[in-house]
Design an enzyme around this catalytic site. Structure first.
Site, short mmCIF file in Angstrom:
data_model
loop_
_atom_site.label_atom_id
_atom_site.label_comp_id
_atom_site.label_asym_id
_atom_site.label_seq_id
_atom_site.Cartn_x
_atom_site.Cartn_y
_atom_site.Cartn_z
NE ARG A 126 0.14 -5.60 6.97
CZ ARG A 126 0.73 -6.66 6.48
NH1 ARG A 126 1.56 -6.54 5.46
NH2 ARG A 126 0.49 -7.85 6.97
CG ASP A 127 0.15 3.84 4.88
OD1 ASP A 127 -0.95 4.20 5.37
OD2 ASP A 127 1.17 4.55 4.96
CB VAL A 128 -4.05 2.03 -0.26
CG1 VAL A 128 -4.50 2.67 -1.57
CG2 VAL A 128 -3.47 0.66 -0.51
CG ASN A 178 2.02 6.02 0.50
OD1 ASN A 178 2.92 6.82 0.68
ND2 ASN A 178 1.56 5.24 1.46
#
Length: 254
Positions: free
Chosen positions: A77-79, A83
């Site tokens: 959900r937060d690529v 990260n």
């Protein structure tokens, strides 16, 4: 939350979480794998954009790592570049002598938080606006195709040098994502080429059904296109670029 999310996910392309504090512990802590190097965001800050084949090679590694997590029921959900950790090769070592993965995905915290009972029903939007899929913004069903979109945003930024959806404030960015309005990657930077450009643009489709069904499909499409271009060992290209980006560009562009 992150420790519990990643505990079942250890894989070659995922930063491992070894331990975390118990609920009764006086202090909170995580024990995680050490990756010496920099984030993909730091690399983009230094380089502005990457040679498209190098970006594609990084995309293959991330696609496989995400597919591994999806197989265990975890959607990231937060690529985003912040990260993604890029490991530096030890002094005097070549990629042939070094078996560790050079690209590692981290920060599954949001994945677990949104899966917690009751959180998804509150309609909260968590993630980075420019990297979130339309269905994520609208509080709809999030699936592996949502991470396909995030991977598409990351690939676009790596190859083009800017985000596909940008604006003066988060609200403007969110609106552009929902409208699905972006300049096709090959038009934004023609040296990307039609093949890689088509892969990135399909990953960015507004409707989830029009995207690749999985990040594994994205990785396979990227690998097939690189093979057509004469890049048989994508991981070798990553290592060569990390060791000397400026010299790599000279040789690559020639």
């Amino acid at each position: 939350s992150e420790a519990r999310a990643v505990a079942p996910v250890p894989g070659p392309g995922v930063v491992e979480v070894y331990a975390g504090a118990d609920d009764e512990a006086e202090e909170r802590y995580l024990v995680v794998e050490l990756v010496r190097g920099k984030t993909l965001r730091q690399l983009l800050t230094d380089e502005q954009y990457l040679p498209p084949e190098v970006a594609a090679a990084i995309g293959i590694e991330l696609g496989l790592a995400l597919d591994h997590a999806h197989g265990l029921g975890v959607i990231h959900r937060d690529v985003k570049p912040e990260n993604v950790l890029l490991r530096s090769l030890p002094e005097g070592r070549t990629s042939d002598e070094y078996s560790e993965k050079l690209v590692k995905l981290t920060d599954f915290g949001i994945a677990k938080l949104l899966d917690a009972q009751g959180v998804t029903s509150t309609g909260q939007v968590l993630g980075s606006p420019a990297h979130m899929a339309p269905e994520q913004i609208e509080g709809g069903e999030v699936s592996a195709r949502s991470d396909v979109f995030g991977l598409g945003v990351l690939l676009y930024e790596c190859m083009v040098g800017k985000l596909p959806f940008d604006g003066k404030n988060p609200a403007q960015v969110l609106r552009r994502v929902l409208e699905g309005a972006f300049t096709p990657s090959e038009r934004a930077r023609p040296t990307i080429g039609a093949g890689l450009g088509a892969i990135v643009d399909r990953a960015l489709a507004k409707d989830a059904k029009d995207r690749y069904a999985s990040t594994l499909e994205v990785a396979e499409a990227l690998r097939a296109e690189l093979r057509l271009l004469g890049f048989e060992e994508p991981a070798t290209e990553i290592a060569a670029f990390f060791q000397d980006p400026k010299q790599y560009r000279v040789d690559f562009e020639a």
